[in-house]
Design a protein around this motif. Structure first.
Motif, PDB file in Angstrom:
ATOM      1  N   VAL A  60       0.823  -1.220   0.000  1.00  0.00           N
ATOM      2  CA  VAL A  60       0.000   0.000   0.000  1.00  0.00           C
ATOM      3  C   VAL A  60       0.856   1.269   0.000  1.00  0.00           C
ATOM      4  N   SER A  61       2.161   1.121   0.251  1.00  0.00           N
ATOM      5  CA  SER A  61       3.024   2.303   0.351  1.00  0.00           C
ATOM      6  C   SER A  61       3.703   2.663  -0.964  1.00  0.00           C
ATOM      7  N   VAL A  62       3.636   1.778  -1.957  1.00  0.00           N
ATOM      8  CA  VAL A  62       4.343   2.050  -3.215  1.00  0.00           C
ATOM      9  C   VAL A  62       3.391   2.632  -4.260  1.00  0.00           C
ATOM     10  N   GLU A  63       3.951   3.402  -5.161  1.00  0.00           N
ATOM     11  CA  GLU A  63       3.164   3.902  -6.279  1.00  0.00           C
ATOM     12  C   GLU A  63       2.928   2.771  -7.276  1.00  0.00           C
ATOM     13  N   GLU A  64       1.831   2.842  -7.997  1.00  0.00           N
ATOM     14  CA  GLU A  64       1.462   1.802  -8.954  1.00  0.00           C
ATOM     15  C   GLU A  64       1.401   0.422  -8.293  1.00  0.00           C
ATOM     16  N   LEU A  91      -4.194 -10.244  -8.642  1.00  0.00           N
ATOM     17  CA  LEU A  91      -4.228 -11.549  -9.294  1.00  0.00           C
ATOM     18  C   LEU A  91      -3.151 -12.434  -8.674  1.00  0.00           C
ATOM     19  N   GLY A  92      -3.415 -13.740  -8.586  1.00  0.00           N
ATOM     20  CA  GLY A  92      -2.448 -14.653  -7.997  1.00  0.00           C
ATOM     21  C   GLY A  92      -1.089 -14.576  -8.677  1.00  0.00           C
ATOM     22  N   SER A  93      -1.070 -14.631 -10.008  1.00  0.00           N
ATOM     23  CA  SER A  93       0.191 -14.583 -10.749  1.00  0.00           C
ATOM     24  C   SER A  93       0.878 -13.232 -10.584  1.00  0.00           C
ATOM     25  N   GLU A  94       0.055 -12.180 -10.459  1.00  0.00           N
ATOM     26  CA  GLU A  94       0.576 -10.821 -10.275  1.00  0.00           C
ATOM     27  C   GLU A  94       1.307 -10.713  -8.932  1.00  0.00           C
ATOM     28  N   MET A  95       0.729 -11.291  -7.892  1.00  0.00           N
ATOM     29  CA  MET A  95       1.361 -11.281  -6.573  1.00  0.00           C
ATOM     30  C   MET A  95       2.676 -12.060  -6.600  1.00  0.00           C
ATOM     31  N   ILE A  96       2.684 -13.200  -7.286  1.00  0.00           N
ATOM     32  CA  ILE A  96       3.895 -14.013  -7.362  1.00  0.00           C
ATOM     33  C   ILE A  96       5.008 -13.254  -8.085  1.00  0.00           C
ATOM     34  N   ASP A  97       4.671 -12.584  -9.188  1.00  0.00           N
ATOM     35  CA  ASP A  97       5.658 -11.767  -9.911  1.00  0.00           C
ATOM     36  C   ASP A  97       6.243 -10.700  -8.985  1.00  0.00           C
ATOM     37  N   TRP A  98       5.374 -10.065  -8.220  1.00  0.00           N
ATOM     38  CA  TRP A  98       5.819  -8.983  -7.324  1.00  0.00           C
ATOM     39  C   TRP A  98       6.710  -9.516  -6.211  1.00  0.00           C
ATOM     40  N   LEU A  99       6.344 -10.647  -5.613  1.00  0.00           N
ATOM     41  CA  LEU A  99       7.144 -11.235  -4.535  1.00  0.00           C
ATOM     42  C   LEU A  99       8.563 -11.556  -5.008  1.00  0.00           C
ATOM     43  N   GLU A 120      10.558  -8.256  -5.720  1.00  0.00           N
ATOM     44  CA  GLU A 120      10.975  -7.546  -4.512  1.00  0.00           C
ATOM     45  C   GLU A 120      11.943  -8.352  -3.650  1.00  0.00           C
ATOM     46  N   GLY A 121      12.265  -9.573  -4.084  1.00  0.00           N
ATOM     47  CA  GLY A 121      13.194 -10.399  -3.314  1.00  0.00           C
ATOM     48  C   GLY A 121      12.584 -11.010  -2.072  1.00  0.00           C
ATOM     49  N   GLU A 122      11.256 -11.040  -1.996  1.00  0.00           N
ATOM     50  CA  GLU A 122      10.579 -11.636  -0.841  1.00  0.00           C
ATOM     51  C   GLU A 122      10.668 -13.164  -0.882  1.00  0.00           C
ATOM     52  N   GLU A 153      12.390 -16.669  -3.469  1.00  0.00           N
ATOM     53  CA  GLU A 153      13.402 -16.992  -4.469  1.00  0.00           C
ATOM     54  C   GLU A 153      12.807 -17.507  -5.774  1.00  0.00           C
ATOM     55  N   ASN A 154      11.641 -18.157  -5.695  1.00  0.00           N
ATOM     56  CA  ASN A 154      11.065 -18.734  -6.910  1.00  0.00           C
ATOM     57  C   ASN A 154       9.552 -18.790  -6.805  1.00  0.00           C
ATOM     58  N   ARG A 155       8.900 -19.198  -7.857  1.00  0.00           N
ATOM     59  CA  ARG A 155       7.435 -19.188  -7.922  1.00  0.00           C
ATOM     60  C   ARG A 155       6.832 -20.211  -6.955  1.00  0.00           C
ATOM     61  N   GLN A 156       7.491 -21.348  -6.788  1.00  0.00           N
ATOM     62  CA  GLN A 156       6.973 -22.358  -5.872  1.00  0.00           C
ATOM     63  C   GLN A 156       6.954 -21.834  -4.436  1.00  0.00           C
ATOM     64  N   GLU A 157       8.018 -21.157  -4.052  1.00  0.00           N
ATOM     65  CA  GLU A 157       8.084 -20.570  -2.706  1.00  0.00           C
ATOM     66  C   GLU A 157       7.008 -19.498  -2.542  1.00  0.00           C
ATOM     67  N   ALA A 158       6.745 -18.744  -3.613  1.00  0.00           N
ATOM     68  CA  ALA A 158       5.712 -17.704  -3.573  1.00  0.00           C
ATOM     69  C   ALA A 158       4.326 -18.319  -3.398  1.00  0.00           C
ATOM     70  N   VAL A 159       4.072 -19.435  -4.096  1.00  0.00           N
ATOM     71  CA  VAL A 159       2.784 -20.120  -3.955  1.00  0.00           C
ATOM     72  C   VAL A 159       2.606 -20.613  -2.526  1.00  0.00           C
ATOM     73  N   GLU A 160       3.660 -21.174  -1.937  1.00  0.00           N
ATOM     74  CA  GLU A 160       3.580 -21.657  -0.561  1.00  0.00           C
ATOM     75  C   GLU A 160       3.291 -20.515   0.418  1.00  0.00           C
ATOM     76  N   LEU A 161       3.922 -19.363   0.172  1.00  0.00           N
ATOM     77  CA  LEU A 161       3.653 -18.198   1.017  1.00  0.00           C
ATOM     78  C   LEU A 161       2.206 -17.745   0.856  1.00  0.00           C
ATOM     79  N   GLY A 162       1.729 -17.676  -0.384  1.00  0.00           N
ATOM     80  CA  GLY A 162       0.340 -17.273  -0.630  1.00  0.00           C
ATOM     81  C   GLY A 162      -0.645 -18.206   0.035  1.00  0.00           C
ATOM     82  N   ARG A 163      -0.351 -19.502   0.005  1.00  0.00           N
ATOM     83  CA  ARG A 163      -1.248 -20.479   0.632  1.00  0.00           C
ATOM     84  C   ARG A 163      -1.256 -20.324   2.155  1.00  0.00           C
TER      85      ARG A 163
END
Length: 370
Positions: free
Chosen positions: A104-108, A126-134, A137-139, A141-151
């Motif tokens: 919420v603190s970043v532009e766009e 969007l789910g894929s949009e969140m994964i791209d952003w994670l 931003e270095g939150e 390392e990969n898409r699988q880790e992002a999915v696990e975080l989202g879950r």
């Protein structure tokens, strides 16, 4: 905690030739709670601080006292001395809060108001949009880790599919943050954290309407006979319990006695002529119009009863209450509460959402076109 640091109540203090960093004096903190309207009296302030102790948020600097004493004793936030216990649940919650603040603190920002099936949702992505952003931003390392975080965030109720039908996937499915981390919460909400659902299901729910002098033949409301010896509590609104006896003090000096009718139900029979589904409500050209109601609660609540589920409907409205004044009517369907889409929720969950929200309630309802 941060407000106390800013107000210099939390600071290094010296006692018996020893310096204790980042601590506060219990008695001074109780005064502060009352002065800043976080507690109506010392008794409530002590109960609030005891709640923080029970949840391992504050503790006595030497751990010599397991309870919070309103005295010149030194206490400290565990986050200030590194003793705050980080369980898995707490870690997920803090991670979700950190991501939300960053988004919420970043532009766009990817968090936007979006529409799906003619319904607008707040704080969506969007789910894929969140994964791209994670990943960007270095939150993670990969898409699988992002999915696990989202879950993990979804399973802990921090994010949710907009219609609560899907788990978190790397796809173009729409999700939103279920928790608005920036809503300022009052400390007194802590005292109701375990009782919201129980209250909403009981005859003494703040959504169960009662009249002291019901009209003959009116079965929509409970009848409570007043007793000169006992103060009758007509409703409990979030964190305050208010007397109907005309006392100007909004709080009791001693714990109040709730008077429960021996057997009572709030309109046990649904007022709907027939069941209505969400698909029917949201289908193009459906004979329903959406209305936005702003209801300012008074001393005894908001004056309406929610019942049913998926969708919930307005079961009863007190003609003299705030809800009626705002335009609420029986048989309207509850679309959103304070910006949260609720068509897929049951009435217990909606009641809990209302109880833990602000006094001014903004509701979207869907009303049949006559």
């Amino acid at each position: 905690r941060l407000r106390l640091h800013d107000g210099k109540l939390v600071k290094d203090r010296r006692y018996h030739l020893r310096t204790y960093p980042n601590c506060f004096v219990a008695k001074e903190l109780t005064d502060w709670l009352i002065d800043h309207k976080e507690a109506p009296d010392r008794e409530t302030g002590i109960r609030l601080m005891q709640k923080l102790m029970d949840h391992y948020i504050i503790h006595h600097v030497c751990d010599e006292h397991s309870d919070y004493k309103d005295a010149k004793l030194l206490y400290r936030f565990r986050k200030d001395d590194g003793t705050f216990p980080l369980s898995k649940d707490v870690k997920v919650f803090l991670r979700g809060q950190s991501l939300y603040e960053k988004l919420v603190s970043v532009e766009e920002s990817i968090l936007k108001v979006r529409e799906e099936n003619s319904v607008k949702y707040q704080r969506t992505f969007l789910g894929s949009e969140m994964i791209d952003w994670l990943i960007q931003e270095g939150e993670v390392e990969n898409r699988q880790e992002a999915v696990e975080l989202g879950r993990a965030l979804l399973e802990h109720g921090i994010i949710q599919h907009v219609s609560n039908r899907h788990h978190f996937f790397d796809s173009d499915i729409l999700y939103h943050f279920w928790i608005n981390f920036r809503r300022r919460r009052r400390l007194t909400e802590l005292l109701n954290e375990n009782s919201s659902r129980a209250l909403s299901e009981s005859p003494d729910s703040p959504f169960c309407l009662r009249k002291l002098n019901p009209e003959p033949g009116n079965t929509s409301f409970l009848s409570v006979q007043t007793n000169k010896e006992i103060k009758v509590v007509s409703a409990v609104r979030r964190s305050s319990i208010t007397s109907l006896s005309g006392n100007s003090n909004a709080y009791f000096s001693a714990p109040p006695t709730l008077v429960f009718p021996p057997v009572a139900e709030c309109n046990p029979k649904s007022v709907l002529k027939r069941p209505v589904t969400n698909e029917e409500l949201l289908s193009p050209g459906a004979p329903y119009v959406k209305k936005t109601l702003t209801i300012v609660g008074d001393a005894v609540g908001w004056g309406f009863v929610v019942r049913g589920g998926r969708p919930c409907h307005i079961q009863a409205v007190d003609p003299g209450g705030p809800a009626a004044a705002a335009g609420m009517k029986v048989c309207q369907f509850v679309f959103s509460v304070n910006g949260v889409y609720v068509l897929h929720l049951d009435y217990q969950t909606i009641s809990s959402l209302i109880m833990t929200g602000p006094r001014t309630l903004v509701m979207e309802v869907m009303e049949a076109i006559e």
